[in-house]
Design an enzyme around this catalytic site. Structure first.
Site, mmCIF file in Angstrom:
data_model
loop_
_atom_site.group_PDB
_atom_site.id
_atom_site.type_symbol
_atom_site.label_atom_id
_atom_site.label_comp_id
_atom_site.label_asym_id
_atom_site.label_seq_id
_atom_site.Cartn_x
_atom_site.Cartn_y
_atom_site.Cartn_z
ATOM 1 N N THR A 1 0.817 -1.209 0.000
ATOM 2 C CA THR A 1 0.000 0.000 0.000
ATOM 3 C C THR A 1 0.854 1.265 0.000
ATOM 4 O O THR A 1 1.978 1.255 0.517
ATOM 5 C CB THR A 1 -0.897 0.003 1.261
ATOM 6 O OG1 THR A 1 -1.512 1.272 1.409
ATOM 7 C CG2 THR A 1 -0.101 -0.285 2.529
ATOM 8 N N ASP A 2 0.290 2.347 -0.511
ATOM 9 C CA ASP A 2 0.990 3.637 -0.459
ATOM 10 C C ASP A 2 1.096 4.165 0.971
ATOM 11 O O ASP A 2 1.883 5.067 1.252
ATOM 12 C CB ASP A 2 0.301 4.672 -1.360
ATOM 13 C CG ASP A 2 -1.152 4.934 -1.012
ATOM 14 O OD1 ASP A 2 -1.693 4.290 -0.079
ATOM 15 O OD2 ASP A 2 -1.765 5.797 -1.681
ATOM 16 N N GLU A 3 0.304 3.583 1.890
ATOM 17 C CA GLU A 3 0.305 4.095 3.271
ATOM 18 C C GLU A 3 1.630 3.856 3.986
ATOM 19 O O GLU A 3 1.865 4.434 5.046
ATOM 20 C CB GLU A 3 -0.824 3.451 4.066
ATOM 21 C CG GLU A 3 -2.183 3.846 3.562
ATOM 22 C CD GLU A 3 -3.291 3.462 4.518
ATOM 23 O OE1 GLU A 3 -3.005 3.178 5.685
ATOM 24 O OE2 GLU A 3 -4.451 3.434 4.067
ATOM 25 N N TYR B 1 -2.026 -0.649 11.053
ATOM 26 C CA TYR B 1 -2.156 -1.313 9.742
ATOM 27 C C TYR B 1 -0.951 -0.997 8.847
ATOM 28 O O TYR B 1 -0.258 -1.900 8.353
ATOM 29 C CB TYR B 1 -3.455 -0.894 9.038
ATOM 30 C CG TYR B 1 -3.447 -1.169 7.553
ATOM 31 C CD1 TYR B 1 -3.438 -2.481 7.073
ATOM 32 C CD2 TYR B 1 -3.409 -0.129 6.619
ATOM 33 C CE1 TYR B 1 -3.390 -2.753 5.703
ATOM 34 C CE2 TYR B 1 -3.370 -0.384 5.251
ATOM 35 C CZ TYR B 1 -3.361 -1.692 4.801
ATOM 36 O OH TYR B 1 -3.301 -1.944 3.456
ATOM 37 N N LYS C 1 2.179 -3.332 7.274
ATOM 38 C CA LYS C 1 2.430 -3.480 5.828
ATOM 39 C C LYS C 1 3.870 -3.044 5.508
ATOM 40 O O LYS C 1 4.561 -3.695 4.715
ATOM 41 C CB LYS C 1 1.431 -2.654 5.007
ATOM 42 C CG LYS C 1 -0.004 -3.137 5.050
ATOM 43 C CD LYS C 1 -0.203 -4.537 4.478
ATOM 44 C CE LYS C 1 0.003 -4.590 2.983
ATOM 45 N NZ LYS C 1 -0.330 -5.964 2.462
HETATM 46 P P1 NAD Z 1 -9.712 -7.382 2.189
HETATM 47 O O1 NAD Z 1 -9.728 -7.110 3.648
HETATM 48 O O2 NAD Z 1 -10.920 -7.108 1.389
HETATM 49 O O3 NAD Z 1 -9.330 -8.911 1.937
HETATM 50 C C1 NAD Z 1 -8.338 -9.574 2.667
HETATM 51 C C2 NAD Z 1 -8.478 -11.072 2.420
HETATM 52 O O4 NAD Z 1 -7.410 -11.740 3.118
HETATM 53 C C3 NAD Z 1 -9.791 -11.668 2.946
HETATM 54 O O5 NAD Z 1 -10.354 -12.533 2.006
HETATM 55 C C4 NAD Z 1 -9.368 -12.421 4.199
HETATM 56 O O6 NAD Z 1 -10.194 -13.545 4.485
HETATM 57 C C5 NAD Z 1 -7.948 -12.850 3.822
HETATM 58 N N1 NAD Z 1 -7.111 -13.094 5.001
HETATM 59 C C6 NAD Z 1 -6.943 -12.296 6.078
HETATM 60 N N2 NAD Z 1 -6.112 -12.871 6.964
HETATM 61 C C7 NAD Z 1 -5.731 -14.053 6.422
HETATM 62 C C8 NAD Z 1 -4.857 -15.096 6.848
HETATM 63 N N3 NAD Z 1 -4.207 -15.033 8.025
HETATM 64 N N4 NAD Z 1 -4.684 -16.159 6.043
HETATM 65 C C9 NAD Z 1 -5.324 -16.233 4.842
HETATM 66 N N5 NAD Z 1 -6.172 -15.289 4.400
HETATM 67 C C10 NAD Z 1 -6.358 -14.214 5.176
HETATM 68 O O7 NAD Z 1 -8.444 -6.598 1.634
HETATM 69 P P2 NAD Z 1 -8.252 -5.849 0.223
HETATM 70 O O8 NAD Z 1 -8.774 -4.473 0.330
HETATM 71 O O9 NAD Z 1 -8.686 -6.747 -0.871
HETATM 72 O O10 NAD Z 1 -6.651 -5.730 0.216
HETATM 73 C C11 NAD Z 1 -5.857 -6.774 -0.368
HETATM 74 C C12 NAD Z 1 -4.398 -6.391 -0.302
HETATM 75 O O11 NAD Z 1 -4.186 -5.160 -0.996
HETATM 76 C C13 NAD Z 1 -3.893 -6.135 1.129
HETATM 77 O O12 NAD Z 1 -2.578 -6.654 1.211
HETATM 78 C C14 NAD Z 1 -3.889 -4.628 1.265
HETATM 79 O O13 NAD Z 1 -2.915 -4.207 2.183
HETATM 80 C C15 NAD Z 1 -3.555 -4.214 -0.147
HETATM 81 N N6 NAD Z 1 -4.033 -2.897 -0.587
HETATM 82 C C16 NAD Z 1 -5.342 -2.575 -0.470
HETATM 83 C C17 NAD Z 1 -5.793 -1.353 -0.966
HETATM 84 C C18 NAD Z 1 -7.247 -0.958 -0.895
HETATM 85 O O14 NAD Z 1 -7.589 0.161 -1.269
HETATM 86 N N7 NAD Z 1 -8.151 -1.805 -0.453
HETATM 87 C C19 NAD Z 1 -4.888 -0.472 -1.570
HETATM 88 C C20 NAD Z 1 -3.528 -0.843 -1.662
HETATM 89 C C21 NAD Z 1 -3.123 -2.074 -1.183
HETATM 90 O O1 DAU Z 2 -4.165 3.899 0.431
HETATM 91 C C1 DAU Z 2 -4.374 2.524 0.357
HETATM 92 C C2 DAU Z 2 -5.217 2.071 1.532
HETATM 93 O O2 DAU Z 2 -6.538 2.517 1.271
HETATM 94 C C3 DAU Z 2 -5.183 0.557 1.726
HETATM 95 O O3 DAU Z 2 -3.894 0.173 2.096
HETATM 96 C C4 DAU Z 2 -6.175 0.122 2.809
HETATM 97 O O4 DAU Z 2 -6.228 -1.292 2.890
HETATM 98 C C5 DAU Z 2 -7.549 0.647 2.438
HETATM 99 O O5 DAU Z 2 -8.484 0.332 3.467
HETATM 100 C C6 DAU Z 2 -7.500 2.159 2.232
HETATM 101 O O6 DAU Z 2 -7.203 2.834 3.499
HETATM 102 P P1 DAU Z 2 -8.003 4.153 3.934
HETATM 103 O O7 DAU Z 2 -7.907 4.252 5.401
HETATM 104 O O8 DAU Z 2 -7.593 5.301 3.098
HETATM 105 O O9 DAU Z 2 -9.491 3.694 3.440
HETATM 106 P P2 DAU Z 2 -10.941 3.844 4.092
HETATM 107 O O10 DAU Z 2 -11.901 3.326 3.082
HETATM 108 O O11 DAU Z 2 -11.016 3.291 5.457
HETATM 109 O O12 DAU Z 2 -11.109 5.427 4.213
HETATM 110 C C7 DAU Z 2 -10.913 6.281 3.091
HETATM 111 C C8 DAU Z 2 -11.006 7.730 3.599
HETATM 112 O O13 DAU Z 2 -12.358 7.993 3.990
HETATM 113 C C9 DAU Z 2 -10.161 8.004 4.812
HETATM 114 O O14 DAU Z 2 -9.666 9.336 4.720
HETATM 115 C C10 DAU Z 2 -11.137 7.899 5.993
HETATM 116 C C11 DAU Z 2 -12.422 8.383 5.373
HETATM 117 N N1 DAU Z 2 -13.688 7.798 5.909
HETATM 118 C C12 DAU Z 2 -13.771 6.439 6.019
HETATM 119 C C13 DAU Z 2 -14.944 5.851 6.445
HETATM 120 C C14 DAU Z 2 -15.067 4.348 6.590
HETATM 121 C C15 DAU Z 2 -14.754 8.624 6.193
HETATM 122 O O15 DAU Z 2 -14.684 9.869 6.085
HETATM 123 N N2 DAU Z 2 -15.947 8.052 6.605
HETATM 124 C C16 DAU Z 2 -16.071 6.687 6.748
HETATM 125 O O16 DAU Z 2 -17.176 6.242 7.127
#
Ligand code: NAD
Ligand code: DAU
Length: 331
Positions: free
Chosen positions: A120-122, A147, A151
């Protein structure tokens, strides 16, 4: 090619599996997923006959070893992914994100299997609102939350395993994804499903925080580009120049769903809330020739709203428990 996809029942992993089955008939997919609260096998129902699904934990070294031994490539999506949860209980984040990645690295080291690490960019922390700078592969790591720190830890393990043991790995750090199959705890699906339920969207703080949105399909085409053409040991940032502040995201959702643009509530802020993320994806674009296909965030958002309207049976079972959890946090 035999690909082991960890976390393939989660949001991005499931979209990756669906895209891969659809576009790459030469690839045999095995999914390893623990089906935590965030995983849903129903997300893979349409491809169930085309893949192998294994329910299990990436921290289970014996299970992981056996699966990796039968693979040509591991794409590692599995993680605890939600910042708000990590502020409530960091423990599963350390376990899955750090120990789980360590377990996979040991297996790919032993069996000489190619590994792609999804991150992630975080890991880079955050940027000022008025700063023209974006994250680049040279930005120092400075994670803010439990989190993002787990990562970042997992990324550093990958780098060390490449340098010390010659593991054949690449890393990608992507910005915020949106699209179908995202859990209703996340910002965009939470607000869409709130509006469907007649509940006002909830903005943390003042809503000024900026995220750099990319459609999940574009993230996954970039992952394939890196797997196929990326340089071993290299980090690639994935982003589609999609910076939008949270208030504008909510106003756009309300507009697209036929509501007044100010029909939202401001709620208490997330502790340590990162201000702004922005990705410079020059390396990915110039070196690998990747380009996003989803040009308009508004159009992508409209399609995502349509998906949640048409797939209530998928998200409804998780909505009540998710909102109950937020209620205890006052958000
Ligand atoms: P998600 O929470 O939707 O899915 C995570 C999946 O991992 C689930 O299916 C869960 O059951 C599985 N999991 C969790 N713990 C596990 C374990 N111990 N063993 C096996 N499986 C397990 O997450 P996502 O949003 O799809 O993110 C996927 C990846 O992408 C993560 O590594 C996250 O850090 C990264 N990422 C997410 C975002 C985003 O915007 N969502 C952006 C950048 C990177
Ligand atoms: O940048 C990549 C990341 O983006 C991933 O690594 C994470 O897995 C993914 O969850 C996401 O993280 P954020 O914390 O940015 O995503 P989230 O959807 O939780 O929130 C997006 C923005 O919206 C953040 O600034 C918080 C805000 N927010 C979130 C929720 C759930 C609100 O204002 N209201 C809300 O109800």
């Amino acid at each position: 090619m035999r690909v082991l996809v960890t976390g393939g029942a989660g949001f991005i992993g499931a979209n990756f599996v669906l895209q891969t089955v659809r576009e790459r008939p030469d690839v045999q997919v095995t999914v390893l997923d623990a089906l935590t609260y965030a995983g849903d096998e129903a997300s893979l129902a349409s491809v169930a006959d085309a893949i192998t699904f294994v329910r299990g934990d990436i921290c289970d070294a014996a299970l992981v070893d056996g699966l990796v031994a039968q693979s040509d490539l591991v794409v590692h999506f599995a993680a605890e992914s939600h910042n708000d949860n990590s502020l409530h209980d960091p423990s599963p984040f350390v376990q899955t994100n750090v120990i789980g990645t360590f377990t996979l690295l040991e297996a790919v080291r032993k069996h000489g299997v190619r590994y792609h690490h999804i991150s992630t960019d975080e890991v880079y922390g955050d940027l000022e609102l008025d700063d023209p700078a974006k994250f680049t592969p040279d930005t120092p790591y400075n994670p803010s939350s439990p989190y993002s720190s787990t990562k970042a830890s997992s990324d550093l393990l990958v780098r060390a395993w490449v340098r010390s043991f010659g593991v054949q790995a690449t890393i990608s750090n992507c910005s915020n994804n949106y699209g179908p199959l995202q859990h209703v705890e996340k910002f965009i699906p939470r607000q869409i499903t709130n509006v469907i339920d007649g509940v006002r969207p909830k903005l943390y703080g003042t809503g000024q925080n900026v995220r750099d949105w990319i459609h999940v399909e574009d993230h996954n085409t970039a992952v394939w580009a890196i797997v196929e053409r990326g340089r071993i040991g290299e980090t690639y940032l994935i982003g589609a120049d999609g910076e939008v502040d949270n208030k504008t995201v909510v106003e756009t959702i309300l507009d697209l769903m036929g509501q007044d643009a100010d029909a939202y509530d401001l709620v208490s802020d997330r502790p340590g809330h990162d201000l702004r993320y922005a990705i410079d994806a020059t390396r990915l674009r110039d070196e690998l020739g990747w380009q996003p296909q989803y040009g308009s965030f508004r159009e992508g958002l409209a399609a995502t709203i349509d998906w949640y309207r048409a797939n209530e049976a998928w998200w409804r079972p998780r909505k009540e428990a998710t909102e109950a959890k937020y209620a205890t946090l006052g958000r």
